[in-house]
Design a protein around this motif. Structure first.
Motif, mmCIF file in Angstrom:
data_model
loop_
_atom_site.group_PDB
_atom_site.id
_atom_site.type_symbol
_atom_site.label_atom_id
_atom_site.label_comp_id
_atom_site.label_asym_id
_atom_site.label_seq_id
_atom_site.Cartn_x
_atom_site.Cartn_y
_atom_site.Cartn_z
ATOM 1 N N ALA A 61 -3.745 -10.874 13.653
ATOM 2 C CA ALA A 61 -4.742 -9.827 13.482
ATOM 3 C C ALA A 61 -4.640 -9.202 12.096
ATOM 4 N N VAL A 62 -5.761 -8.664 11.615
ATOM 5 C CA VAL A 62 -5.795 -7.875 10.388
ATOM 6 C C VAL A 62 -6.605 -6.620 10.675
ATOM 7 N N THR A 63 -6.318 -5.573 9.917
ATOM 8 C CA THR A 63 -7.026 -4.304 10.084
ATOM 9 C C THR A 63 -7.828 -4.009 8.833
ATOM 10 N N VAL A 64 -9.078 -3.586 9.034
ATOM 11 C CA VAL A 64 -9.988 -3.290 7.940
ATOM 12 C C VAL A 64 -10.291 -1.790 7.947
ATOM 13 N N LYS A 65 -10.004 -1.111 6.833
ATOM 14 C CA LYS A 65 -10.372 0.300 6.689
ATOM 15 C C LYS A 65 -11.855 0.370 6.362
ATOM 16 N N MET A 66 -12.577 1.174 7.130
ATOM 17 C CA MET A 66 -14.027 1.275 6.965
ATOM 18 C C MET A 66 -14.389 2.606 6.301
ATOM 19 N N GLN A 67 -15.308 2.543 5.337
ATOM 20 C CA GLN A 67 -15.643 3.693 4.510
ATOM 21 C C GLN A 67 -17.151 3.931 4.514
ATOM 22 N N ASP A 68 -17.540 5.201 4.661
ATOM 23 C CA ASP A 68 -18.938 5.606 4.562
ATOM 24 C C ASP A 68 -19.386 5.374 3.119
ATOM 25 N N LEU A 69 -20.463 4.631 2.923
ATOM 26 C CA LEU A 69 -20.901 4.291 1.574
ATOM 27 C C LEU A 69 -21.545 5.461 0.830
ATOM 28 N N THR A 70 -22.011 6.464 1.536
ATOM 29 C CA THR A 70 -22.613 7.628 0.886
ATOM 30 C C THR A 70 -21.557 8.641 0.463
ATOM 31 N N SER A 71 -20.669 8.991 1.383
ATOM 32 C CA SER A 71 -19.687 10.048 1.101
ATOM 33 C C SER A 71 -18.352 9.516 0.580
ATOM 34 N N GLY A 72 -18.054 8.263 0.863
ATOM 35 C CA GLY A 72 -16.754 7.699 0.505
ATOM 36 C C GLY A 72 -15.660 7.998 1.518
ATOM 37 N N ALA A 73 -15.991 8.747 2.568
ATOM 38 C CA ALA A 73 -14.999 9.124 3.579
ATOM 39 C C ALA A 73 -14.639 7.928 4.459
ATOM 40 N N GLU A 74 -13.364 7.845 4.842
ATOM 41 C CA GLU A 74 -12.942 6.821 5.779
ATOM 42 C C GLU A 74 -13.424 7.221 7.175
ATOM 43 N N VAL A 75 -14.040 6.271 7.880
ATOM 44 C CA VAL A 75 -14.561 6.549 9.220
ATOM 45 C C VAL A 75 -13.762 5.856 10.309
ATOM 46 N N GLY A 76 -12.703 5.143 9.922
ATOM 47 C CA GLY A 76 -11.844 4.502 10.904
ATOM 48 C C GLY A 76 -11.490 3.087 10.519
ATOM 49 N N LEU A 77 -11.133 2.321 11.544
ATOM 50 C CA LEU A 77 -10.625 0.963 11.348
ATOM 51 C C LEU A 77 -11.341 -0.012 12.272
ATOM 52 N N VAL A 78 -11.361 -1.270 11.841
ATOM 53 C CA VAL A 78 -11.775 -2.363 12.717
ATOM 54 C C VAL A 78 -10.660 -3.396 12.653
ATOM 55 N N THR A 79 -10.127 -3.769 13.809
ATOM 56 C CA THR A 79 -9.092 -4.799 13.870
ATOM 57 C C THR A 79 -9.747 -6.122 14.221
ATOM 58 N N LEU A 80 -9.462 -7.148 13.425
ATOM 59 C CA LEU A 80 -9.978 -8.491 13.643
ATOM 60 C C LEU A 80 -8.840 -9.340 14.186
ATOM 61 N N THR A 81 -9.097 -10.004 15.304
ATOM 62 C CA THR A 81 -8.068 -10.796 15.952
ATOM 63 C C THR A 81 -8.590 -12.195 16.239
ATOM 64 N N ASP A 82 -7.822 -13.192 15.832
ATOM 65 C CA ASP A 82 -8.140 -14.587 16.093
ATOM 66 C C ASP A 82 -7.703 -14.953 17.502
ATOM 67 N N ASN A 83 -8.555 -15.650 18.226
ATOM 68 C CA ASN A 83 -8.124 -16.251 19.490
ATOM 69 C C ASN A 83 -8.902 -17.542 19.695
#
Length: 169
Positions: A20-42
């Motif tokens: 798995a890898v984790t992606v930090k997600m950012q609001d493109l207007t404000s630049g604020a981090e809005v959370g994470l998305v974890t990608l998992t191979d199966n």
């Protein structure tokens, strides 16, 4: 201690030895981090498990984009937030927007992201034609509108502007 869905999924995946890898997600207007998305191979494809907040409620277009950048670009003299991410990931150059399981469509087309009335997204989606290995260095994008998984009546599923972005490590 209560476990939320994201924490539970992370624990289950870790115990199963899934990559798995984790992606930090950012609001493109404000630049604020809005959370994470974890990608998992199966063996079914790649599972995208969001842990996001502060988003507009409803369904949103959710895609892997070709370039690993969330920077803005300029097109026809207009600033495009997240434009440096390029178009949807389409290694077979199909030139078609479609469903995640269609062989003749962009491989970066994902199921829509569901955001609840509180602005949170935590429902995983599966993309059966992707592998985690091929996604490194691409961008993960959330659009401001829904996605009908077709190019009609509007191109690229009829979704709105690029709203949230993260680079997949």
């Amino acid at each position: 201690m209560r476990l939320n869905k994201f924490m539970l999924a992370t624990l289950l995946l870790a115990s199963a030895g899934a990559q798995a890898v984790t992606v930090k997600m950012q609001d493109l207007t404000s630049g604020a981090e809005v959370g994470l998305v974890t990608l998992t191979d199966n063996h079914y494809g790649v599972v995208f498990t969001p842990a996001l907040s502060g988003l507009p409620a409803g369904l949103h277009g959710f895609h892997v984009h070709a370039n690993g950048s969330c920077d803005s670009s300029v097109k026809d003299g207009q600033k495009v937030l997240g434009g440096a991410a390029g178009g949807h990931y389409d290694p077979q150059q199909t030139g078609r927007h479609g469903a995640p399981w269609q062989d003749n469509a962009h491989r970066g087309d994902l199921p829509p992201l569901y955001v609840d009335n509180a602005g949170s997204a935590d429902q995983p989606v599966l993309s059966p034609r992707l592998t985690l290995k091929e996604l490194s260095g691409k961008a993960l994008m959330i659009h401001a509108g829904g996605d009908n998984h077709a190019d009609h009546p509007a191109p690229l599923g009829g979704g709105g502007a690029r709203m949230v972005c993260g680079v997949i490590p």
